[in-house]
Write a protein that holds these residues in place. Structure first.
Motif, PDB file in Angstrom:
ATOM      1  N   ALA A  58     -26.156 -42.252  37.901  1.00 27.27           N
ATOM      2  CA  ALA A  58     -25.698 -43.585  38.289  1.00 27.27           C
ATOM      3  C   ALA A  58     -26.914 -44.474  38.534  1.00 27.27           C
ATOM      4  O   ALA A  58     -27.824 -44.101  39.279  1.00 27.27           O
ATOM      5  CB  ALA A  58     -24.850 -43.498  39.555  1.00 27.27           C
ATOM      6  N   LEU A  59     -26.938 -45.655  37.902  1.00 32.00           N
ATOM      7  CA  LEU A  59     -28.072 -46.559  38.042  1.00 32.00           C
ATOM      8  C   LEU A  59     -27.631 -47.885  38.654  1.00 32.00           C
ATOM      9  O   LEU A  59     -26.446 -48.248  38.609  1.00 32.00           O
ATOM     10  CB  LEU A  59     -28.733 -46.798  36.675  1.00 32.00           C
ATOM     11  N   ASN A  60     -28.614 -48.604  39.204  1.00 26.90           N
ATOM     12  CA  ASN A  60     -28.346 -49.797  39.989  1.00 26.90           C
ATOM     13  C   ASN A  60     -28.783 -51.047  39.236  1.00 26.90           C
ATOM     14  O   ASN A  60     -29.919 -51.505  39.350  1.00 26.90           O
ATOM     15  CB  ASN A  60     -29.078 -49.690  41.334  1.00 26.90           C
ATOM     16  N   ALA A  61     -27.887 -51.592  38.419  1.00 30.30           N
ATOM     17  CA  ALA A  61     -28.150 -52.851  37.710  1.00 30.30           C
ATOM     18  C   ALA A  61     -26.888 -53.680  37.823  1.00 30.30           C
ATOM     19  O   ALA A  61     -25.967 -53.540  37.026  1.00 30.30           O
ATOM     20  CB  ALA A  61     -28.507 -52.586  36.254  1.00 30.30           C
ATOM     21  N   TRP A  62     -26.819 -54.541  38.829  1.00 33.17           N
ATOM     22  CA  TRP A  62     -25.597 -55.286  39.109  1.00 33.17           C
ATOM     23  C   TRP A  62     -25.680 -56.772  38.740  1.00 33.17           C
ATOM     24  O   TRP A  62     -24.650 -57.423  38.583  1.00 33.17           O
ATOM     25  CB  TRP A  62     -25.221 -55.148  40.584  1.00 33.17           C
ATOM     26  N   ASP A  63     -26.884 -57.308  38.583  1.00 31.08           N
ATOM     27  CA  ASP A  63     -27.038 -58.699  38.133  1.00 31.08           C
ATOM     28  C   ASP A  63     -28.418 -58.850  37.508  1.00 31.08           C
ATOM     29  O   ASP A  63     -29.261 -59.609  37.970  1.00 31.08           O
ATOM     30  CB  ASP A  63     -26.859 -59.671  39.293  1.00 31.08           C
TER      31      ASP A  63
ATOM     32  N   LEU B 110     -35.796 -53.209  38.692  1.00 29.74           N
ATOM     33  CA  LEU B 110     -35.324 -52.924  37.343  1.00 29.74           C
ATOM     34  C   LEU B 110     -36.427 -52.568  36.353  1.00 29.74           C
ATOM     35  O   LEU B 110     -36.137 -51.913  35.331  1.00 29.74           O
ATOM     36  CB  LEU B 110     -34.553 -54.138  36.793  1.00 29.74           C
ATOM     37  N   ASP B 111     -37.653 -52.989  36.580  1.00 27.82           N
ATOM     38  CA  ASP B 111     -38.676 -52.779  35.551  1.00 27.82           C
ATOM     39  C   ASP B 111     -39.054 -51.300  35.452  1.00 27.82           C
ATOM     40  O   ASP B 111     -38.608 -50.466  36.240  1.00 27.82           O
ATOM     41  CB  ASP B 111     -39.885 -53.677  35.790  1.00 27.82           C
ATOM     42  N   LYS B 112     -39.893 -50.998  34.486  1.00 30.98           N
ATOM     43  CA  LYS B 112     -40.197 -49.603  34.185  1.00 30.98           C
ATOM     44  C   LYS B 112     -40.927 -48.894  35.311  1.00 30.98           C
ATOM     45  O   LYS B 112     -40.929 -47.654  35.366  1.00 30.98           O
ATOM     46  CB  LYS B 112     -41.013 -49.508  32.903  1.00 30.98           C
ATOM     47  N   ASN B 113     -41.568 -49.655  36.207  1.00 30.36           N
ATOM     48  CA  ASN B 113     -42.277 -49.045  37.340  1.00 30.36           C
ATOM     49  C   ASN B 113     -41.449 -49.051  38.621  1.00 30.36           C
ATOM     50  O   ASN B 113     -41.950 -48.676  39.683  1.00 30.36           O
ATOM     51  CB  ASN B 113     -43.595 -49.788  37.583  1.00 30.36           C
ATOM     52  N   SER B 114     -40.194 -49.483  38.535  1.00 32.88           N
ATOM     53  CA  SER B 114     -39.332 -49.490  39.715  1.00 32.88           C
ATOM     54  C   SER B 114     -39.043 -48.060  40.149  1.00 32.88           C
ATOM     55  O   SER B 114     -39.149 -47.102  39.379  1.00 32.88           O
ATOM     56  CB  SER B 114     -38.025 -50.215  39.419  1.00 32.88           C
ATOM     57  N   GLU B 115     -38.684 -47.924  41.406  1.00 29.42           N
ATOM     58  CA  GLU B 115     -38.439 -46.593  41.963  1.00 29.42           C
ATOM     59  C   GLU B 115     -37.351 -45.853  41.204  1.00 29.42           C
ATOM     60  O   GLU B 115     -37.471 -44.655  40.922  1.00 29.42           O
ATOM     61  CB  GLU B 115     -38.059 -46.722  43.441  1.00 29.42           C
ATOM     62  N   GLN B 116     -36.280 -46.571  40.838  1.00 30.45           N
ATOM     63  CA  GLN B 116     -35.178 -45.868  40.169  1.00 30.45           C
ATOM     64  C   GLN B 116     -35.549 -45.455  38.745  1.00 30.45           C
ATOM     65  O   GLN B 116     -35.112 -44.396  38.280  1.00 30.45           O
ATOM     66  CB  GLN B 116     -33.897 -46.702  40.192  1.00 30.45           C
ATOM     67  N   MET B 117     -36.360 -46.251  38.050  1.00 27.27           N
ATOM     68  CA  MET B 117     -36.717 -45.869  36.689  1.00 27.27           C
ATOM     69  C   MET B 117     -37.732 -44.730  36.678  1.00 27.27           C
ATOM     70  O   MET B 117     -37.688 -43.856  35.806  1.00 27.27           O
ATOM     71  CB  MET B 117     -37.277 -47.079  35.936  1.00 27.27           C
ATOM     72  N   VAL B 118     -38.643 -44.721  37.639  1.00 24.49           N
ATOM     73  CA  VAL B 118     -39.561 -43.578  37.767  1.00 24.49           C
ATOM     74  C   VAL B 118     -38.754 -42.311  38.061  1.00 24.49           C
ATOM     75  O   VAL B 118     -38.991 -41.250  37.471  1.00 24.49           O
ATOM     76  CB  VAL B 118     -40.598 -43.842  38.880  1.00 24.49           C
ATOM     77  N   TRP B 119     -37.788 -42.439  38.951  1.00 24.04           N
ATOM     78  CA  TRP B 119     -36.918 -41.300  39.274  1.00 24.04           C
ATOM     79  C   TRP B 119     -36.134 -40.829  38.047  1.00 24.04           C
ATOM     80  O   TRP B 119     -36.049 -39.639  37.777  1.00 24.04           O
ATOM     81  CB  TRP B 119     -35.953 -41.716  40.394  1.00 24.04           C
ATOM     82  N   LEU B 120     -35.559 -41.773  37.299  1.00 20.69           N
ATOM     83  CA  LEU B 120     -34.751 -41.411  36.132  1.00 20.69           C
ATOM     84  C   LEU B 120     -35.588 -40.671  35.090  1.00 20.69           C
ATOM     85  O   LEU B 120     -35.153 -39.659  34.529  1.00 20.69           O
ATOM     86  CB  LEU B 120     -34.121 -42.659  35.519  1.00 20.69           C
ATOM     87  N   LYS B 121     -36.792 -41.170  34.816  1.00 21.87           N
ATOM     88  CA  LYS B 121     -37.649 -40.514  33.821  1.00 21.87           C
ATOM     89  C   LYS B 121     -38.009 -39.094  34.252  1.00 21.87           C
ATOM     90  O   LYS B 121     -38.044 -38.181  33.430  1.00 21.87           O
ATOM     91  CB  LYS B 121     -38.903 -41.363  33.579  1.00 21.87           C
ATOM     92  N   GLN B 122     -38.240 -38.911  35.539  1.00 19.82           N
ATOM     93  CA  GLN B 122     -38.548 -37.569  36.047  1.00 19.82           C
ATOM     94  C   GLN B 122     -37.336 -36.642  35.908  1.00 19.82           C
ATOM     95  O   GLN B 122     -37.475 -35.475  35.522  1.00 19.82           O
ATOM     96  CB  GLN B 122     -38.986 -37.654  37.507  1.00 19.82           C
TER      97      GLN B 122
END
Length: 796
Positions: A255-260, A270-282
């Protein structure tokens, strides 16, 4: 300020009479309602109270974060108080207590087992707030083991929106609830204004019946966030951070957080260095995730869309991560249904669960593969080899259907036999009482008449007679994998030659209708004498790894042309086909067609039977068999045939009596009246001049009857058609299939010529004794056929 208006006495009297009349009318209506519907009016409050939750529940119980051994039961009270969850597991209960007085409770329940359903109840305070004592709808479904099959549902934007109504939300929730998914993904925009508690209460009141049976995995939409003033995280703690992951039966969900992403949301989230994207790639890089059959992402904002707009940032930063991480499918929400495919990733937009539909012009630079402007939801069926998605409109229309297979880069899991059995079996529990011992049975069968009788009558009767609970693991052999499990069970029990249906109980195999009738009761009686000893000596067929391909190959190589032909002859004793061809010959003879035409009609019927069985065999693994095994169609055909056969049996018997009494041919009922002969002659000439009618109709009859009576095929047929998919044995299997089907139609040919010859005697014979004998023989034949068809219907 009030004004005084003068009225005449007569005017006041008229108004008084009017109001009295109105009172009388209302009273009459109420009295009529009480007289017509006394039970409904008097009992309605009691019925409502029976399933009513206590008024102190602000939000009724729902399940969050289930895994293989635990789950969280959440609920919200109007008044802070301690609470507890009572779990019903096997024949005992366990209690999980939250001893602090609070309004919001999130109580973790553990000690569960994978892939099972557990009932629970909730109470708070001293019991003044609780779920109903007789409630059965509150359940926890745990995640299955890797390799288990399951289904889940997906929908988004259930809020009323511009429609101003929750009508479509209710319809979607009702239809999803009927499917009883393992869980469902909610893609955001649950309410119109996320800061409004009353709107959240309305959302939960609509979803509570579904939430009572299935866990919810949500993400937030912009309306839920509501300018960062939304309170959705109060109800779904995982949404405080906004992203999370879970696993179900070896399938990974993110589940990812992109609401607006095109407006108010901070790009730093949202960018590639955001906490959630770093987490997702890992997470996606983990070997166990890459070795799983499928990886699923769900978010609110679309990454790609044709009839709308998406953020360039998501296309630029997120899409490459999905592609590199072997993500199979991405679910998101917008006010329509749309499916597209880009660089190996399937993108599905499902936002038709309540709000207004929006249908913008398509983007010529990005075309979708499927789209629909309809309120809808998605059902997704998953096993290690396939993920099948169906988009379903609220009116029942299938808007789209897609099947995904594991990617080449991912390691496909091959489940052990225990896992395969877990995903294929249907559990049927026959209860004789809480104190009765439980006998486990494994049943392999098709949807045959005796199989239905076994499940619906025989086993329940034996359960009650011996006071034994029976837990049936039922495997439908119309599913190809079920045959491999049948061979596995036979290998474990030392018998792979059991007739069907086959029951594996304890250490014994009971096969075939006669075997089950003779031995099953004795087996249950033996279990009842010493259940512990019986279970200790029992064989568990699915607890070892097997080579399914070798098992199927061995079964196929054990066949010979002679054995295949004999099996075809035995299986060719098809009562419904016999009855049909006899009626066909009778009909054509009755209408005066010549013998040559009758033979050609019978030949086309037989050809239809042959080609139908051949086609079913060739299409065995491509869904055709499931259509033809429809029990409702089969029952309808058998019922119609039974009615006609009974009528013909009675009329034939009457004809035999009348012929022998009056000693002349004219006494027969089954002859066309002379006044209609001119019409019949014209009809016959029309039919004979149209070969499509005279030969096409019997051919189609052969196809239909064969399809609906396909369950009479036996054990030899299955290994033949399973090996048609193996290139090494395909030619040999095809040869066996032809031999089997040629032998299969031999009994039909014999019956056809017998019927044709017998009716020729009736038509041309001058001696009343010959006519009497033929009529009597046909009456007896129709009686036998009616008994067989009655048995097929399960009425005897």
């Amino acid at each position: 300020m009030y004004r005084t208006i003068s009225r005449s006495f007569s005017a006041r009297q008229n108004h008084l009479q009017y109001f009295r009349a109105m009172k009388l009318s209302v009273a009459c209506l109420l009295l009529t309602a009480l007289l017509l519907f006394p039970g409904s009016l008097l009992c309605a409050p009691a019925l409502a109270d029976e399933h009513k939750l206590s008024d102190e529940f602000l939000i009724s119980p729902y399940v969050l974060s289930p895994d293989m051994i635990s789950a969280v039961v959440a609920f919200h009270l109007k008044t802070p108080m301690p609470a507890k969850v009572t779990l019903f597991i096997d024949d005992s209960t366990r209690q999980f207590i939250s001893d602090q007085a609070r309004s919001a409770h999130f109580i973790k329940v553990d000690g569960l087992r994978p892939g099972e359903v557990f009932k629970y109840a909730v109470s708070a305070g001293n019991g003044q707030v609780k779920t109903p004592d007789n409630a059965t709808g509150f359940t926890i479904k745990t995640a299955g083991r890797p390799g288990d099959s399951f289904h889940f549902c997906v929908f988004g934007d259930p809020r009323p929106g511009d429609t101003g109504s929750s009508r479509f939300h209710r319809e979607v929730v009702s239809q999803v609830g009927e499917l009883e998914p393992a869980f469902y993904l909610l893609l955001g925009d649950m309410v119109d204004q996320g800061r409004d508690l009353k709107l959240w209460q309305n959302f939960f009141s609509i979803e509570k019946e579904l939430m009572a049976k299935s866990a919810i995995f949500p993400v937030l939409g912009d309306n839920d966030v509501d300018s960062n003033k939304g309170i959705g995280a109060r109800f779904f703690p995982a949404l405080k951070k906004g992203w999370y992951a879970f696993q179900w039966a070896g399938i990974n969900f993110f589940a990812l957080n992109a609401w607006d992403s095109r407006g108010n949301q901070d790009t730093a989230e949202l960018d590639k260095n955001s906490e959630q994207m770093v987490w997702l790639k890992q997470e996606l890089a983990r070997p166990e995730v890459q070795s799983a059959p499928f990886r699923v992402v769900f978010i609110h904002d679309p990454v790609f869309i044709s009839r709308g707009r998406s953020a360039d940032l998501l296309k630029r930063e997120w899409a490459p991560v999905f592609e590199q991480g072997n993500v199979d499918i991405v679910f998101s929400s917008w006010h329509l249904y749309e499916r597209s495919h880009k660089n190996g990733v399937t993108y599905v937009i499902s936002g038709g669960a309540g709000a207004e539909l929006i249908w913008n012009p398509p983007d010529p630079a990005y075309a979708s593969q499927a789209e629909a402007r309809a309120h809808h939801f998605c059902r997704v069926d998953v096993n290690p080899r396939f993920m099948t998605l169906k988009a379903m409109s609220v009116d029942g229309t299938v808007l789209d259907e897609l099947t995904l297979t594991p990617k080449t880069g991912a390691v496909r899991m091959e489940p052990e036999s225990e896992q395969t059995a877990g995903q294929m079996k249907q559990e049927i529990f026959l209860s004789a009482g809480p104190d009765s011992p439980t006998l486990p049975l494994v049943l392999f069968s098709y949807d045959c008449p005796f199989c239905r009788r076994l499940l619906q009558r025989i086993l329940p009767a034996l359960s009650q007679y011996y006071q034994v609970n029976i837990n049936i693991s039922y495997f439908d052999l119309s599913q190809p994998e079920a045959y491999a499990l049948f061979l596995t069970a036979g290998q474990a029990f030392g018998r792979q030659d059991a007739d069907l249906p086959a029951i594996f109980a304890g250490a014994r195999v009971i096969g075939g209708e006669n075997g089950i009738r003779e031995k099953l009761a004795r087996e249950i009686e033996a279990f009842k004498k010493n259940p512990d000893k019986y279970k200790a000596e029992a064989i568990h067929p699915f607890d070892k790894k097997i080579d399914v391909k070798d098992a199927k190959t061995d079964a196929f190589l054990s066949l010979t042309p002679v054995l295949t032909a004999v099996a075809g002859l035995v299986d060719g004793l098809n009562p419904c086909a016999f009855a049909t061809i006899i009626l066909l010959v009778s009909y054509l003879t009755l209408f005066g067609l010549d013998q040559r035409t009758i033979i050609w009609a019978g030949a086309t019927f037989t050809l239809g039977v042959f080609l139908a069985y051949l086609a079913i065999g060739l299409a065995f693994y491509h869904g055709l068999r499931q259509i033809l095994l429809n029990s409702t169609l089969s029952m309808t055909v058998n019922t119609v045939m039974l009615t006609v056969v009974v009528v013909l049996a009675v009329v034939s018997l009457i004809d035999a009596v009348r012929v022998i009494r009056q000693k002349e041919d004219s006494a027969q009922i089954l002859k066309m009246p002379k006044p209609f002969s001119w019409f019949i002659e014209r009809l016959i000439r029309g039919v004979v001049n149209r070969p499509v009618l005279i030969f096409g109709t019997p051919f189609l009859l052969g196809l239909v009857i064969s399809g609906l009576e396909f369950t009479c095929t036996g054990q030899v047929y299955v290994p033949i058609v399973t090996m048609l998919t193996d290139p090494a044995y395909r030619l040999k299997a095809l040869g066996y299939l032809v031999v089997y089907n040629l032998a299969f139609i031999i009994p039909l040919v014999v019956v056809f010529f017998g019927a044709a010859f017998g009716l020729k005697v009736v038509k041309t014979g001058q001696n009343p004794m010959f006519i009497f004998a033929s009529k009597l023989a046909h009456a007896l034949l129709f009686v036998v056929m009616s008994l067989v068809l009655t048995y097929n219907l399960g009425w005897i």
